[in-house]
Scaffold this motif. Sequence first.
Motif, PDB file in Angstrom:
ATOM      1  N   ASP A 267       0.764  -1.222  -0.099  1.00 55.13           N
ATOM      2  CA  ASP A 267       0.112   0.026  -0.013  1.00 55.13           C
ATOM      3  C   ASP A 267       0.769   1.241   0.161  1.00 55.13           C
ATOM      4  OD1 ASP A 267      -2.605  -1.491  -0.045  1.00 55.13           O
ATOM      5  OD2 ASP A 267      -2.333  -1.738   2.196  1.00 55.13           O
ATOM      6  N   ASN A 268       1.981   1.260  -0.104  1.00 57.27           N
ATOM      7  CA  ASN A 268       3.223   2.031  -0.234  1.00 57.27           C
ATOM      8  C   ASN A 268       2.662   3.162  -1.491  1.00 57.27           C
ATOM      9  OD1 ASN A 268       5.268   4.012  -0.772  1.00 57.27           O
ATOM     10  ND2 ASN A 268       6.712   2.576   0.129  1.00 57.27           N
ATOM     11  N   PRO A 269       2.438   4.405  -1.369  1.00 61.78           N
ATOM     12  CA  PRO A 269       2.092   5.014  -2.428  1.00 61.78           C
ATOM     13  C   PRO A 269       2.942   5.115  -3.632  1.00 61.78           C
ATOM     14  CG  PRO A 269       1.507   6.603  -0.654  1.00 61.78           C
ATOM     15  CD  PRO A 269       2.383   5.175  -0.031  1.00 61.78           C
ATOM     16  N   ASP A 270       4.247   4.754  -3.444  1.00 65.79           N
ATOM     17  CA  ASP A 270       5.414   4.660  -4.435  1.00 65.79           C
ATOM     18  C   ASP A 270       4.888   3.137  -5.378  1.00 65.79           C
ATOM     19  OD1 ASP A 270       7.514   5.003  -5.993  1.00 65.79           O
ATOM     20  OD2 ASP A 270       8.910   4.219  -4.629  1.00 65.79           O
ATOM     21  N   ALA A 271       4.343   2.225  -4.492  1.00 66.96           N
ATOM     22  CA  ALA A 271       4.207   1.026  -5.298  1.00 66.96           C
ATOM     23  C   ALA A 271       2.948   0.984  -6.045  1.00 66.96           C
ATOM     24  CB  ALA A 271       3.835  -0.215  -4.119  1.00 66.96           C
ATOM     25  N   ASN A 272       2.028   1.949  -6.002  1.00 67.77           N
ATOM     26  CA  ASN A 272       0.746   2.306  -6.636  1.00 67.77           C
ATOM     27  C   ASN A 272       0.799   3.716  -7.538  1.00 67.77           C
ATOM     28  OD1 ASN A 272      -1.208   0.131  -5.352  1.00 67.77           O
ATOM     29  ND2 ASN A 272      -0.145   1.057  -3.534  1.00 67.77           N
ATOM     30  N   CYS A 273       1.998   3.997  -7.891  1.00 67.06           N
ATOM     31  CA  CYS A 273       2.300   5.271  -8.851  1.00 67.06           C
ATOM     32  C   CYS A 273       1.727   6.568  -8.369  1.00 67.06           C
ATOM     33  CB  CYS A 273       1.751   4.910 -10.357  1.00 67.06           C
ATOM     34  SG  CYS A 273       2.608   3.405 -11.015  1.00 67.06           S
ATOM     35  N   LEU A 274       1.769   6.738  -6.890  1.00 70.41           N
ATOM     36  CA  LEU A 274       1.113   7.886  -6.359  1.00 70.41           C
ATOM     37  C   LEU A 274       2.259   8.545  -5.715  1.00 70.41           C
ATOM     38  CD1 LEU A 274      -1.863   6.280  -4.156  1.00 70.41           C
ATOM     39  CD2 LEU A 274      -2.060   7.898  -6.449  1.00 70.41           C
ATOM     40  N   PRO A 275       2.015   9.966  -5.735  1.00 71.40           N
ATOM     41  CA  PRO A 275       3.034  10.862  -5.086  1.00 71.40           C
ATOM     42  C   PRO A 275       3.649  10.133  -3.617  1.00 71.40           C
ATOM     43  CG  PRO A 275       1.207  12.213  -5.504  1.00 71.40           C
ATOM     44  CD  PRO A 275       0.778  10.785  -5.704  1.00 71.40           C
ATOM     45  N   ILE A 276       4.825  10.283  -3.667  1.00 68.75           N
ATOM     46  CA  ILE A 276       5.470   9.626  -2.361  1.00 68.75           C
ATOM     47  C   ILE A 276       6.041  10.440  -1.107  1.00 68.75           C
ATOM     48  CG2 ILE A 276       6.695   7.749  -3.873  1.00 68.75           C
ATOM     49  CD1 ILE A 276       9.276   9.163  -3.606  1.00 68.75           C
ATOM     50  N   GLY A 277       5.818   9.960  -0.112  1.00 65.79           N
ATOM     51  CA  GLY A 277       6.265  10.929   1.242  1.00 65.79           C
ATOM     52  C   GLY A 277       7.520  11.579   0.962  1.00 65.79           C
ATOM     53  N   PHE A 278       7.566  12.824   1.578  1.00 67.84           N
ATOM     54  CA  PHE A 278       8.578  13.629   1.660  1.00 67.84           C
ATOM     55  C   PHE A 278      10.224  12.816   1.918  1.00 67.84           C
ATOM     56  CE2 PHE A 278       7.031  14.070   5.997  1.00 67.84           C
ATOM     57  CZ  PHE A 278       8.277  13.838   6.679  1.00 67.84           C
ATOM     58  N   MET A 279      10.051  12.048   2.919  1.00 67.35           N
ATOM     59  CA  MET A 279      11.444  11.483   3.201  1.00 67.35           C
ATOM     60  C   MET A 279      11.772  10.584   2.131  1.00 67.35           C
ATOM     61  SD  MET A 279      13.516  11.478   5.754  1.00 67.35           S
ATOM     62  CE  MET A 279      12.552  11.886   7.443  1.00 67.35           C
ATOM     63  N   GLN A 280      10.842   9.923   1.423  1.00 68.73           N
ATOM     64  CA  GLN A 280      11.258   8.883   0.384  1.00 68.73           C
ATOM     65  C   GLN A 280      11.525   9.824  -0.589  1.00 68.73           C
ATOM     66  OE1 GLN A 280       7.473   6.355   0.415  1.00 68.73           O
ATOM     67  NE2 GLN A 280       8.880   4.811  -0.007  1.00 68.73           N
ATOM     68  N   ALA A 281      10.918  10.756  -0.846  1.00 67.06           N
ATOM     69  CA  ALA A 281      11.402  11.815  -2.012  1.00 67.06           C
ATOM     70  C   ALA A 281      12.821  12.344  -1.842  1.00 67.06           C
ATOM     71  CB  ALA A 281      10.397  12.948  -2.140  1.00 67.06           C
ATOM     72  N   HIS A 282      13.226  12.638  -0.503  1.00 67.49           N
ATOM     73  CA  HIS A 282      14.665  13.308  -0.235  1.00 67.49           C
ATOM     74  C   HIS A 282      15.658  12.008  -0.481  1.00 67.49           C
ATOM     75  CE1 HIS A 282      14.442  16.907   1.387  1.00 67.49           C
ATOM     76  NE2 HIS A 282      13.547  16.992   2.138  1.00 67.49           N
TER      77      HIS A 282
ATOM     78  N   ASN B  13       1.587   2.069 -18.654  1.00 64.77           N
ATOM     79  CA  ASN B  13       1.957   0.608 -19.185  1.00 64.77           C
ATOM     80  C   ASN B  13       2.461  -0.126 -17.718  1.00 64.77           C
ATOM     81  OD1 ASN B  13       1.889  -1.551 -21.057  1.00 64.77           O
ATOM     82  ND2 ASN B  13       4.171  -1.326 -21.113  1.00 64.77           N
ATOM     83  N   GLU B  14       1.708   0.302 -16.666  1.00 65.49           N
ATOM     84  CA  GLU B  14       1.982  -0.402 -15.239  1.00 65.49           C
ATOM     85  C   GLU B  14       1.253  -1.527 -15.442  1.00 65.49           C
ATOM     86  OE1 GLU B  14       1.557  -1.671 -11.559  1.00 65.49           O
ATOM     87  OE2 GLU B  14      -0.165  -0.567 -12.134  1.00 65.49           O
ATOM     88  N   ARG B  15       1.944  -2.579 -14.883  1.00 59.48           N
ATOM     89  CA  ARG B  15       1.318  -3.955 -14.989  1.00 59.48           C
ATOM     90  C   ARG B  15       1.603  -4.871 -13.376  1.00 59.48           C
ATOM     91  NH1 ARG B  15       3.508  -6.195 -21.040  1.00 59.48           N
ATOM     92  NH2 ARG B  15       2.439  -4.201 -22.062  1.00 59.48           N
ATOM     93  N   SER B  16       2.240  -4.004 -12.647  1.00 57.69           N
ATOM     94  CA  SER B  16       2.415  -4.714 -11.375  1.00 57.69           C
ATOM     95  C   SER B  16       1.471  -5.078 -10.315  1.00 57.69           C
ATOM     96  CB  SER B  16       3.820  -3.986 -10.710  1.00 57.69           C
ATOM     97  OG  SER B  16       4.641  -4.087 -11.593  1.00 57.69           O
ATOM     98  N   SER B  17       0.702  -3.815  -9.955  1.00 56.26           N
ATOM     99  CA  SER B  17      -0.330  -3.818  -8.886  1.00 56.26           C
ATOM    100  C   SER B  17      -1.303  -4.807  -8.904  1.00 56.26           C
ATOM    101  CB  SER B  17      -0.857  -2.570  -8.798  1.00 56.26           C
ATOM    102  OG  SER B  17      -1.442  -2.053 -10.173  1.00 56.26           O
ATOM    103  N   LYS B  18      -1.793  -5.316 -10.155  1.00 55.06           N
ATOM    104  CA  LYS B  18      -2.614  -6.337 -10.187  1.00 55.06           C
ATOM    105  C   LYS B  18      -2.458  -7.673  -9.874  1.00 55.06           C
ATOM    106  CE  LYS B  18      -1.743  -7.705 -15.300  1.00 55.06           C
ATOM    107  NZ  LYS B  18      -2.164  -7.703 -16.523  1.00 55.06           N
ATOM    108  N   HIS B  19      -0.908  -7.964  -9.748  1.00 55.58           N
ATOM    109  CA  HIS B  19      -0.461  -9.062  -8.949  1.00 55.58           C
ATOM    110  C   HIS B  19      -0.244  -8.956  -7.605  1.00 55.58           C
ATOM    111  CE1 HIS B  19       0.253 -10.474 -12.875  1.00 55.58           C
ATOM    112  NE2 HIS B  19       0.733  -9.576 -13.388  1.00 55.58           N
ATOM    113  N   TYR B  20      -0.427  -7.843  -6.895  1.00 55.12           N
ATOM    114  CA  TYR B  20      -0.293  -7.746  -5.571  1.00 55.12           C
ATOM    115  C   TYR B  20      -1.288  -8.636  -4.665  1.00 55.12           C
ATOM    116  CZ  TYR B  20       2.177  -3.693  -6.145  1.00 55.12           C
ATOM    117  OH  TYR B  20       2.847  -2.411  -6.571  1.00 55.12           O
TER     118      TYR B  20
END
Length: 237
Positions: free
Chosen positions: A80-95, A228-235
């Motif tokens: 459920d990490n936003p990064d794993a779902n192509c959403l904006p990531i948290g500030f610490m992960q962005a840093h 062309n994201e194909r990963s999340s459907k396999h979670y």
Amino acid sequence: MNLDAPAPRLANGKPDFSGLWESRVGPSGRYGAPALPSLTADAPPVATFANVESNVKGGLPLTPWALDLRKQRMAANSQDNPDANCLPIGFMQAHTHTQPRKIVHTADEMIIMYEVNYGLRQVFTDGRTLPKDDPVPWWEGYSVGRWDGDTLVVETTGFRDDGWLDVRGTPYTSGLKLTERIRRPSYGRLETDLTIEDAKAYTKPWTVRVNHRLSAGDQLIEFICNENERSSKHYVK
């Protein structure tokens, strides 16, 4: 190019943070390279992308609620990490992300463009204060900056309530106040100390550092995670 030369200056005489910056050691800061270390032993512990507390002696001062939430997120393999779902990531992960970021800095505003998930952040340095009228929560929060000598002190509030600091799911909430103290001690180096104050998630404030080096001559590439994201459907839940 002398990366140890003095930092450039804005028209108002303050340090100019403009440039393309990366936080990893190794060719092009590629994935798997370690975080850029600090230059002095008395610096705050260095934050890392996968586990923000890996260099924090004794670990983070997590509340029972935050500790339980992080365990739940880890048990679900961080899917459920936003990064794993192509959403904006948290500030610490962005840093701390392996992909670089570009700063465009003027006297009244600093724009940070993240290559990862095509992120964008605004830091207003025109004298305004943080909003006090319960603004709509933003992925990046609402940021204002002021100068303390040659250090830019950036305060950010107005975050969403479901933030991730790292891959493990270390949380932050809408009650977070983030304070960043940003310095450019030389032409080729940027240092940011991040202090997290969030009473729901932590029993006391805590601070880590992120170091960046200038990647002179490079540019960001366009990175559209959902294309062309194909990963999340396999979670698997």
